[in-house]
Design an enzyme around this catalytic site. Sequence first.
Site, PDB file in Angstrom:
ATOM      1  N   LYS A 208       5.214   7.119  86.916  1.00 21.89           N
ATOM      2  CA  LYS A 208       5.329   7.171  85.453  1.00 21.89           C
ATOM      3  C   LYS A 208       5.454   8.624  85.007  1.00 21.89           C
ATOM      4  O   LYS A 208       4.760   9.495  85.547  1.00 21.89           O
ATOM      5  CB  LYS A 208       4.081   6.511  84.835  1.00 21.89           C
ATOM      6  CG  LYS A 208       4.127   6.392  83.315  1.00 21.89           C
ATOM      7  CD  LYS A 208       2.877   5.690  82.755  1.00 21.89           C
ATOM      8  CE  LYS A 208       2.951   5.483  81.253  1.00 21.89           C
ATOM      9  NZ  LYS A 208       1.777   4.804  80.689  1.00 21.89           N
TER      10      LYS A 208
ATOM     11  N   SER B 250       2.880   0.938  77.548  1.00 19.17           N
ATOM     12  CA  SER B 250       3.805   2.043  77.658  1.00 19.17           C
ATOM     13  C   SER B 250       4.423   2.213  79.049  1.00 19.17           C
ATOM     14  O   SER B 250       5.467   2.839  79.173  1.00 19.17           O
ATOM     15  CB  SER B 250       3.109   3.350  77.270  1.00 19.17           C
ATOM     16  OG  SER B 250       2.051   3.662  78.163  1.00 19.17           O
TER      17      SER B 250
ATOM     18  N   SER C 281      -1.539  -0.461  78.969  1.00 20.93           N
ATOM     19  CA  SER C 281      -0.200  -0.019  79.381  1.00 20.93           C
ATOM     20  C   SER C 281       0.180  -0.299  80.827  1.00 20.93           C
ATOM     21  O   SER C 281       1.348  -0.159  81.179  1.00 20.93           O
ATOM     22  CB  SER C 281      -0.027   1.460  79.095  1.00 20.93           C
ATOM     23  OG  SER C 281       0.257   1.633  77.732  1.00 20.93           O
TER      24      SER C 281
HETATM   25  N1  GLN Z   1      -0.203  -0.141  73.174  1.00 15.45           N
HETATM   26  C1  GLN Z   1      -1.382   0.651  73.218  1.00 15.45           C
HETATM   27  C2  GLN Z   1      -1.193   1.894  72.403  1.00 15.45           C
HETATM   28  O1  GLN Z   1      -0.160   2.038  71.862  1.00 15.45           O
HETATM   29  C3  GLN Z   1      -1.737   0.987  74.645  1.00 15.45           C
HETATM   30  C4  GLN Z   1      -1.043   2.161  75.211  1.00 15.45           C
HETATM   31  C5  GLN Z   1      -1.549   2.584  76.547  1.00 15.45           C
HETATM   32  O2  GLN Z   1      -2.312   1.867  77.208  1.00 15.45           O
HETATM   33  N2  GLN Z   1      -1.160   3.785  76.946  1.00 15.45           N
HETATM   34  O3  GLN Z   1      -2.044   2.719  72.291  1.00 15.45           O
END
Ligand code: GLN
Length: 482
Positions: free
Chosen positions: A76, A151, A175
């Site tokens: 990532k 994400s 995410s």
């Molecule tokens: N969708 C969540 C957010 O926008 C989780 C994102 C994540 O786990 N990095 O914060």
Amino acid sequence: MPTYTLKQASDLLHSKKISAVELAQEYLNAINRDNPAINAYITLNPEQTLAEARVADERIAAGQAHVLTGVPLAVKDLFCQTGWRSACSSKMLDNFISPYTATVVQNLLNAGMVTLGRTNMDEFAMGSTTEHSFYGATKNPFNHNHVSGGSSGGSAAVIAARLAPAALGSDTGGSVRQPASHCGITGIKPTYGTVSRFGMVAYASSFDQAGAMAQTAEDCALLLNTMASFDERDSTSLAREQEDYTRDLNQPLKGLKVGLPKEYFTEHNSTDVQAALNQTIELLKQQGAQLVDVSLPQTELSIPAYYVLTSAEASTNLSRYDGVRYGHRAAKFDSLEEMYSNTRAEGFGSEVKRRIMIGTYVLSHGYYDAYYLKAQKLRRLVADDFQAALTQCDVILAPNAPTTAPKLGTLNQDPVQAYLSDIYTIAVNLAGLPAISLPAGFGADGLPIGVQLIGNYFNEAKILGAAHQMQLNSDWHTKTPA
Ligand code: GLN
């Protein structure tokens, strides 16, 4: 298309049926052909990939191989890695070549893994679709009109499209698990503190945790064995004895107590998601698991608590991007003040700016007690809920998201709607617990659906074992896009 699981790739390498260079080349060819349609890898460096593969081959030939040696890995874009652009999918870091490597990546490189490339994500890991990426969204390999989740949507998509056997993701509020669910793969977020955060670009430091993504739970266990380590460069890293996360893989499901939280089984779930959950419950029953009803009463409050706290942490973490030390700097300004503001106005996307503003607001004088402190108290209540539920069961079964992957361009039209879709994943991060997502069915739209198993602190081996047993008795994790 190479279809190997990590385990299969490892076996082929170590029985010398394929070389690391051949394997890497096979993936690079597939990436060349299939990545442009889904935009899952955003940075590739075939020369570097093949150089790493040659070193792995020498190690295998010398009889010094680790189980992961020569196995290709996708990373990532949020993990710093020497020699690779580490942009966190932000314009702010578009020109940032990292001078150092994140501990978790270094652990995998030390074991001999071969970097295939860097995967797409929402900018600074803020989002649920990858549509907040500076490099454009990643398409769902099962249907290019839909998002891959986020994400870590790029990491999930490369595994689903069989453009990597394994990938690193990160999970601040779901995410790893939510994109795994949307792309039909397996992903685990370990207990907070298990994997070093050193070299991971910070979003919300008291939530961020790296996770393993692959086709199977067995592969995730093999990755976690190497990812987890104590690191004195991360002040929240836990000094624990190294454990073997594969140790419960052969533990039968018979007698396992699985909790069903009533707040997670409501009319908010689409009928397809509910059907996948019901099917999973049947599978668990057939295998002799025992289902018990539990309750997590603060579930709905976890959304405001999470968005207050993560935005607060983000607003301070992202203050470092000021155009002075590294990253983007505005070309035009008349004063230092203007250099800061022009740099940040140009370098950040709108979702990141929204969170910085929310975070600055809730931390400001006069609002701190009303928002930030309240949210911290809620965080404790959410964690207490899980402890109460886990006295009645060994693991908790939950959905990952109320629906299958949304169509591109729909979820983020209303930011609050997007935040609400995180309802089933964020409580785990508020509490710091481990959770795994595994494929459990498909919707009528042909898109994958995953379910979560949530464990108590340090029960990674238990949830990996349960997931592995479920995968021995089902085949959802083997399905590939047409
Ligand atoms: N969708 C969540 C957010 O926008 C989780 C994102 C994540 O786990 N990095 O914060």
